[in-house]
Design a protein around this motif. Structure first.
Motif, PDB file in Angstrom:
ATOM      1  N   PHE A  54       0.824  -1.211   0.000  1.00  0.00           N
ATOM      2  CA  PHE A  54       0.000   0.000   0.000  1.00  0.00           C
ATOM      3  C   PHE A  54       0.858   1.261   0.000  1.00  0.00           C
ATOM      4  O   PHE A  54       0.478   2.274  -0.610  1.00  0.00           O
ATOM      5  N   ALA A  55       2.001   1.209   0.676  1.00  0.00           N
ATOM      6  CA  ALA A  55       2.899   2.373   0.684  1.00  0.00           C
ATOM      7  C   ALA A  55       3.399   2.687  -0.717  1.00  0.00           C
ATOM      8  O   ALA A  55       3.660   3.849  -1.056  1.00  0.00           O
ATOM      9  N   ALA A  56       3.520   1.649  -1.543  1.00  0.00           N
ATOM     10  CA  ALA A  56       3.980   1.863  -2.922  1.00  0.00           C
ATOM     11  C   ALA A  56       3.014   2.741  -3.701  1.00  0.00           C
ATOM     12  O   ALA A  56       3.413   3.398  -4.672  1.00  0.00           O
ATOM     13  N   GLY A  57       1.747   2.765  -3.278  1.00  0.00           N
ATOM     14  CA  GLY A  57       0.780   3.619  -3.954  1.00  0.00           C
ATOM     15  C   GLY A  57       1.136   5.088  -3.870  1.00  0.00           C
ATOM     16  O   GLY A  57       0.818   5.879  -4.777  1.00  0.00           O
ATOM     17  N   LEU A  58       1.806   5.493  -2.778  1.00  0.00           N
ATOM     18  CA  LEU A  58       2.238   6.890  -2.635  1.00  0.00           C
ATOM     19  C   LEU A  58       3.262   7.252  -3.704  1.00  0.00           C
ATOM     20  O   LEU A  58       3.348   8.401  -4.142  1.00  0.00           O
ATOM     21  N   ILE A  59       4.045   6.254  -4.121  1.00  0.00           N
ATOM     22  CA  ILE A  59       5.022   6.468  -5.187  1.00  0.00           C
ATOM     23  C   ILE A  59       4.359   6.309  -6.557  1.00  0.00           C
ATOM     24  O   ILE A  59       4.585   7.092  -7.476  1.00  0.00           O
ATOM     25  N   GLY A  60       3.521   5.282  -6.652  1.00  0.00           N
ATOM     26  CA  GLY A  60       2.972   4.914  -7.954  1.00  0.00           C
ATOM     27  C   GLY A  60       1.973   5.886  -8.524  1.00  0.00           C
ATOM     28  O   GLY A  60       1.955   6.122  -9.739  1.00  0.00           O
ATOM     29  N   ALA A  76      -0.679   4.159 -20.429  1.00  0.00           N
ATOM     30  CA  ALA A  76      -0.223   4.088 -19.040  1.00  0.00           C
ATOM     31  C   ALA A  76      -0.898   2.923 -18.322  1.00  0.00           C
ATOM     32  O   ALA A  76      -0.252   2.199 -17.554  1.00  0.00           O
ATOM     33  N   VAL A  77      -2.196   2.723 -18.586  1.00  0.00           N
ATOM     34  CA  VAL A  77      -2.906   1.584 -17.993  1.00  0.00           C
ATOM     35  C   VAL A  77      -2.310   0.273 -18.502  1.00  0.00           C
ATOM     36  O   VAL A  77      -2.068  -0.662 -17.722  1.00  0.00           O
ATOM     37  N   ALA A  78      -2.065   0.175 -19.794  1.00  0.00           N
ATOM     38  CA  ALA A  78      -1.512  -1.047 -20.380  1.00  0.00           C
ATOM     39  C   ALA A  78      -0.147  -1.371 -19.790  1.00  0.00           C
ATOM     40  O   ALA A  78       0.135  -2.524 -19.422  1.00  0.00           O
ATOM     41  N   TRP A  79       0.713  -0.375 -19.695  1.00  0.00           N
ATOM     42  CA  TRP A  79       2.046  -0.613 -19.146  1.00  0.00           C
ATOM     43  C   TRP A  79       1.979  -0.946 -17.654  1.00  0.00           C
ATOM     44  O   TRP A  79       2.712  -1.814 -17.181  1.00  0.00           O
ATOM     45  N   ALA A  80       1.100  -0.271 -16.938  1.00  0.00           N
ATOM     46  CA  ALA A  80       1.001  -0.498 -15.500  1.00  0.00           C
ATOM     47  C   ALA A  80       0.511  -1.914 -15.196  1.00  0.00           C
ATOM     48  O   ALA A  80       1.131  -2.651 -14.420  1.00  0.00           O
ATOM     49  N   MET A 106       6.944  -6.850  -2.821  1.00  0.00           N
ATOM     50  CA  MET A 106       5.620  -6.271  -2.614  1.00  0.00           C
ATOM     51  C   MET A 106       5.617  -4.781  -2.935  1.00  0.00           C
ATOM     52  O   MET A 106       4.656  -4.247  -3.490  1.00  0.00           O
ATOM     53  N   LEU A 107       6.699  -4.107  -2.604  1.00  0.00           N
ATOM     54  CA  LEU A 107       6.812  -2.677  -2.907  1.00  0.00           C
ATOM     55  C   LEU A 107       6.789  -2.444  -4.416  1.00  0.00           C
ATOM     56  O   LEU A 107       6.076  -1.562  -4.915  1.00  0.00           O
ATOM     57  N   ALA A 113       0.184  -1.368  -9.397  1.00  0.00           N
ATOM     58  CA  ALA A 113      -1.172  -1.777  -9.029  1.00  0.00           C
ATOM     59  C   ALA A 113      -2.085  -0.592  -8.760  1.00  0.00           C
ATOM     60  O   ALA A 113      -3.309  -0.706  -8.884  1.00  0.00           O
ATOM     61  N   VAL A 114      -1.515   0.549  -8.410  1.00  0.00           N
ATOM     62  CA  VAL A 114      -2.332   1.705  -8.046  1.00  0.00           C
ATOM     63  C   VAL A 114      -2.888   2.426  -9.279  1.00  0.00           C
ATOM     64  O   VAL A 114      -3.835   3.213  -9.176  1.00  0.00           O
ATOM     65  N   ALA A 115      -2.323   2.172 -10.456  1.00  0.00           N
ATOM     66  CA  ALA A 115      -2.667   2.953 -11.649  1.00  0.00           C
ATOM     67  C   ALA A 115      -4.076   2.720 -12.204  1.00  0.00           C
ATOM     68  O   ALA A 115      -4.803   3.681 -12.474  1.00  0.00           O
ATOM     69  N   PRO A 116      -4.499   1.460 -12.430  1.00  0.00           N
ATOM     70  CA  PRO A 116      -5.800   1.262 -13.090  1.00  0.00           C
ATOM     71  C   PRO A 116      -7.000   1.928 -12.418  1.00  0.00           C
ATOM     72  O   PRO A 116      -7.836   2.519 -13.125  1.00  0.00           O
ATOM     73  N   PRO A 117      -7.147   1.874 -11.084  1.00  0.00           N
ATOM     74  CA  PRO A 117      -8.356   2.469 -10.493  1.00  0.00           C
ATOM     75  C   PRO A 117      -8.590   3.932 -10.868  1.00  0.00           C
ATOM     76  O   PRO A 117      -9.720   4.320 -11.166  1.00  0.00           O
TER      77      PRO A 117
END
Length: 226
Positions: A54-60, A76-80, A106-107, A113-117
């Motif tokens: 979840f912390a990776a979302g702050l970066i992603g 961007a969605v395709a690459w993510a 996990m990081l 993982a944060v990109a598509p939503p």
């Protein structure tokens, strides 16, 4: 309303969103089981690994926003989601090298993982603009409600399916690493195959998206011209 749901771009976006929602759904249902039974970590260690994800979302989030501005939202969605599939596969198939290596994995997996939503919803805005230009009316509220429902289905399916399959392969969550090897192998396959296949499917569909950056600019210009 039903006519709006026949819109091809909306149907494609619904499928992208559904497939992109399945991997985190499987992760939420199986991650603790995987790290406890297949990797030998304690329950607390397995749960702590989620913090890295979840912390990776702050970066992603800002990273993928930048990628979308430099290229286009759908790429961007395709690459993510494509990179998520590769990283998740590496996380599952790599030999156990200890907690901190798993935390690094996990990081890394959490960054795409944060990109598509949020990017899929940005793509939805382009769909509503195109529909407004074509028909003279906006169905933004309906489109958004449909996408919210699809995302919830994408998160719910893995939870129900995962426990049925785990029961079929004889996996007992209470036993942890004391499960039979065949039960643990079944858990690993369930944690690996459906998320990777669905993520690659979402990436492939996103690559074929027709409202690219140039098309979006034309649509916006025509709407402003009106």
């Amino acid at each position: 309303s039903w006519q709006a749901l026949k819109q091809p771009n909306l149907r494609r976006l619904m499928l992208i969103d559904l497939l992109a929602s399945l991997p985190p759904g499987f992760g939420g249902a199986l991650l603790v089981f995987f790290f406890e039974a297949a990797r030998g970590f304690s329950v607390n260690e397995a749960r702590l690994l989620l913090l890295f994800y979840f912390a990776a979302g702050l970066i992603g989030a800002p990273l993928w926003g930048w990628v979308a501005r430099r290229t286009s939202k759908h790429m961007a969605v395709a690459w993510a989601i494509g990179s998520y599939a590769v990283l998740h596969m590496g996380l599952v198939l790599a030999p156990n090298a200890g907690f901190w290596v798993a935390a690094a994995g996990m990081l890394l997996a959490g960054i795409p993982a944060v990109a598509p939503p949020f990017l899929v919803r940005a793509m939805l805005a382009d769909v509503t603009d195109a529909e407004t230009l074509a028909t003279g009316r906006s169905s933004a509220g309906l489109y958004y409600a449909v996408l919210v429902a699809v995302q919830k289905i994408g998160y719910a399916i893995p939870v129900g399916l995962a426990y049925i399959v785990l029961d079929m392969v004889g996996f007992d969550a209470k036993l942890g690493s004391a499960n039979t090897q065949s039960a643990i192998d079944g858990l690993v396959l369930l944690f690996l195959v459906p998320p990777v296949v669905s993520a690659l499917g979402a990436a492939w569909l996103a690559r074929g998206w027709t409202i690219d950056r140039a098309a979006q600019a034309r649509i916006i210009a025509e709407l402003h011209g009106r």
